[in-house]
Scaffold this active site. Structure first.
Site, PDB file in Angstrom:
ATOM      1  CB  CYS A 337      -0.990   0.012   1.147  1.00 29.34           C
ATOM      2  SG  CYS A 337      -1.084  -1.481   2.111  1.00 29.34           S
ATOM      3  NE  ARG A 366       2.250  -9.117   5.576  1.00 30.86           N
ATOM      4  CZ  ARG A 366       0.958  -9.112   5.270  1.00 30.86           C
ATOM      5  NH1 ARG A 366       0.138  -9.926   5.900  1.00 30.86           N
ATOM      6  NH2 ARG A 366       0.502  -8.289   4.359  1.00 30.86           N
ATOM      7  CD  GLN A 384      -1.315  -9.719   0.275  1.00 31.06           C
ATOM      8  OE1 GLN A 384      -1.358  -8.531  -0.040  1.00 31.06           O
ATOM      9  NE2 GLN A 384      -1.707 -10.153   1.450  1.00 31.06           N
ATOM     10  CG  ASP A 386      -1.839  -5.965  -2.485  1.00 31.82           C
ATOM     11  OD1 ASP A 386      -3.023  -5.729  -2.193  1.00 31.82           O
ATOM     12  OD2 ASP A 386      -0.865  -5.444  -1.895  1.00 31.82           O
ATOM     13  CG  HIS A 388      -3.354  -0.706  -2.711  1.00 29.63           C
ATOM     14  ND1 HIS A 388      -2.229  -1.457  -2.930  1.00 29.63           N
ATOM     15  CD2 HIS A 388      -3.741  -0.948  -1.432  1.00 29.63           C
ATOM     16  CE1 HIS A 388      -1.930  -2.117  -1.825  1.00 29.63           C
ATOM     17  NE2 HIS A 388      -2.833  -1.840  -0.904  1.00 29.63           N
ATOM     18  CE  LYS A 468      -8.982  -8.033   7.805  1.00 29.12           C
ATOM     19  NZ  LYS A 468      -7.685  -8.659   7.647  1.00 29.12           N
ATOM     20  CG  HIS A 514      -5.772  -1.496   1.397  1.00 27.56           C
ATOM     21  ND1 HIS A 514      -4.439  -1.317   1.610  1.00 27.56           N
ATOM     22  CD2 HIS A 514      -6.377  -0.408   1.929  1.00 27.56           C
ATOM     23  CE1 HIS A 514      -4.229  -0.181   2.244  1.00 27.56           C
ATOM     24  NE2 HIS A 514      -5.390   0.396   2.456  1.00 27.56           N
TER      25      HIS A 514
HETATM   26 ZN   LIG Z   1      -2.920  -2.577   0.993  1.00 28.05          ZN
END
Ligand SMILES: [Zn+2]
Ligand SMILES: [Zn+2]
Length: 638
Positions: A337, A366, A384, A386, A388, A468, A514
């Protein structure tokens, strides 16, 4: 004080003598098949006398509370058996857990799996002896002396933690006793469906500076049928463990030199890349643009984003060696992000640029604790699918809809027919005022309803920057996994001071969404393997076709077939070894290859093949053209 009290059982009240026992009250109800009761909502033994007016609810053995009583009583039975078989062993604690129980024992030599049948058979013997399970109360001092006399130093330590003026309860069966709150079954004969499942080491009070104890796990049910069913499911789960399948199918590996970071081997990489390509096709359809962004950033970025404050403990920190005094001045990104916020900020944005949908398959790191790592489902390195989305506030609803549609597409295409949605709300550690949290939570709730999804709340489980939508899929073993998430965020745009020019020429803040549909690819692959038992859809199978030759005489024909199939773009190999067909077929089955092309002299003479499907019907003899048509007809999600 009156000698009578009023008791209410399942809504019906009556008067009984004070001191009437629970069992007495329930004996005519449903054949008296109960093992405990709630008296004024407190869980008690059937032998407990009732001293005041009370509401009494029976607890049947197969209810969740009943099972808990049975499992804890079985833990006692196990401890009794262990202490009678292995004198000198001390007891510590023995709680119930999901689907079972354990008990931790203090003893020099460890217990091994070989000890379990012996302990189980002693348990059966003690259960048959129908020993009454009695509750005794004593004051704390007396309890300390009692257990000290029995040389149970761990119990003494536990009792010493109880406030001095409190009375403690002890449960006794035969000559064995344990400090315990209870309740328990009335007698050991109520325990007839149990199984010891595993042994492990565990530290006293979970602290590695303390003595190592030996933990024995077991499970127990109200009846033998339920126990059998549970054990079958456990067996199936074990055979479908993605770590085991990953090894057998040659998909991925781990090395202690990089704990929690998977190595995808060539075959696993195919699955991985096929999933990414599929998501890329969806991105083109749904208007996402892919970007590639840095992995390490100066700490200042994490300070702006709030990760420094809230997520630092889960981050790997590093240095570019230009910092003062060797300070760790960089962080490895745990999320994409903040990097995407920098891309947004790079240019002056107008309402015409929105929504801006940035997708990123970047690796994320992580620092999960090593003890929590588990195959592909709990890792330190992941990517991911992922993305945004930066949009105007009035575009949020449309964007959420778009992503909920993607969730439907993806999970439908991958054969997860049951998805459950949850709304995860404001956690304890969060950024921004509660009022705006509640507003955005409501917005997500409405979006799910509008898209025909029912959902539950998951209180306090939102991300620190916003609530979320979480998607859970049940795998074939009915276990639930959280995969897709869609999160609304008003904080990050604030922190990065993001803005756009509206059509009226004013400056406004965009909203950031997200979202990830597969979630982490690693975890998704783990779940998919367990869901399918490794039998992947054709388009995902690392090896789609294997040619098996029946003898050396057909080697040339088999090699030619491989070339034909591979030339058409299928992932194929040939097993030309001088082995029995049965052996080759078994190996191909273990590798979960969807199609086997078997060729012998007859097929070679006719320029035909004998096609065999994994776990399919009998093999089918057909011409080359037909075979290729069949392979080409296998669906690939668009
Ligand atoms: Zn994010
Ligand atoms: Zn107990």
């Amino acid at each position: 004080m009156s000698s009578e009290i009023i008791v209410t059982v399942r809504g019906a009240s009556r008067t009984v003598p004070r001191g009437t026992r629970v069992r007495e009250l329930l004996k005519d109800l449903d054949g008296g098949k109960f093992i405990a009761a709630r008296v004024n909502s407190k869980l008690v033994d059937l032998s407990r006398p009732i001293e005041t007016d009370a509401a009494v609810e029976p607890v049947p053995p197969d209810s969740p509370e009943g099972l808990d009583v049975i499992r804890h009583s079985t833990a006692h039975l196990m401890a009794q058996a262990v202490q009678s078989l292995y004198p000198g062993t001390q007891v510590t604690i023995g709680p119930t857990i999901e689907d079972g129980f354990y008990y931790d024992f203090a003893r020099e030599a460890p217990f091994t799996a070989e000890d379990l049948p012996k302990i189980e058979s002693k348990m059966r013997e003690l259960a048959k002896a129908d020993q009454k399970v009695e509750r005794i109360e004593m004051d704390r001092e007396e309890a300390i002396q009692t257990f000290a006399r029995m040389h149970e130093q761990y119990k003494v330590e536990i009792i010493k933690d109880i406030p001095a003026n409190e009375r403690v309860s002890i449960y006794r069966q035969g000559d064995w006793m344990d400090l315990c709150r209870g309740p328990h079954v009335p007698s050991t004969r109520y325990l007839k469906a149990f199984k010891l499942t595993a042994v492990a080491g565990a530290y006293w009070r979970g602290d590695e500076r303390n003595a190592m104890l030996w933990r024995i796990y077991g499970t127990a049910f109200a009846d033998k049928e339920s126990l059998e069913e549970h054990l079958k499911l456990l067996e199936l789960a074990r055979s479908r463990d993605h770590r085991k399948l990953g090894r057998e199918m040659g998909l991925f590996m781990f090395d202690p030199l990089s704990p929690g970071s998977p190595f995808f081997l060539p075959k696993g990489t195919i699955i991985y890349n096929q999933l990414v390509e599929y998501i890329r096709r969806l991105y083109r359809r749904y208007g996402f643009d892919e970007v590639i962004t840095p992995i390490i950033f100066k700490n200042q970025l994490w300070q702006i984003s709030g990760h420094w404050e809230i997520f630092r403990d889960n981050m790997f920190l590093t240095t570019d060696r230009e910092s003062e005094a060797g300070e760790l001045n960089y962080g490895v990104k745990p999320m994409n992000c903040p990097g995407h916020a920098l891309i947004y900020r790079q240019e002056k944005r107008s309402y015409r640029d929105l929504p801006l949908r940035l997708a990123d398959f970047s690796k994320l790191y992580r620092a999960e604790r090593s003890g929590t790592l588990h195959g592909l489902t709990r890792v330190r390195m992941m990517s991911q699918d992922d993305a945004h989305i930066f949009c105007a506030p009035e575009q949020v609803a449309e964007e959420i809809d778009r992503n909920l549609k993607m969730v439907r597409d993806v999970y439908g295409a991958l054969g997860f027919d049951q998805i459950e949605l949850k709304l995860a709300t404001m956690p304890e550690k969060h950024l921004g005022p509660e009022e705006s949290w509640r507003r955005t939570e409501a917005m997500l709730g409405t979006a799910m309803e509008r898209n025909g999804f029912r959902y539950e709340l998951n209180p306090g489980e939102g991300a620190f920057y916003g609530p979320k939508i979480e998607t859970y899929v049940a795998d074939a073993l009915k276990r639930k996994w959280q995969l897709a998430t869609i999160q609304l965020d008003f904080n990050m745009p604030e922190r990065f001071d993001l803005s756009f020019t509206t059509s009226a020429g004013t400056e406004e803040r965009p909203v950031m969404i997200h979202r990830a549909i597969l979630g982490s690819l690693e975890r998704f692959i783990g779940v998919l393997l367990e869901h399918t038992g490794g039998v992947l859809p054709f388009w995902l199978a690392p090896e789609q076709v294997r040619v098996l030759s029946l003898s050396e005489k057909v080697e040339a024909y088999a090699a030619e077939l491989l070339e034909i199939v591979a030339h058409q773009g299928f992932r194929a190999s040939a097993d030309l070894r001088n082995e029995k067909l049965g052996f080759k077929v078994r190996e191909a089955e273990l590798a979960k290859i969807p199609y086997m092309i078997v060729v012998g002299e007859r097929e070679a003479a006719q320029r035909a093949v004998s096609l065999r499907r994994l776990r399919g019907e009998k093999s089918q003899v057909m011409g080359l053209e037909n075979m290729l048509q069949l392979l080409k007809a296998e669906p690939i999600p668009a």
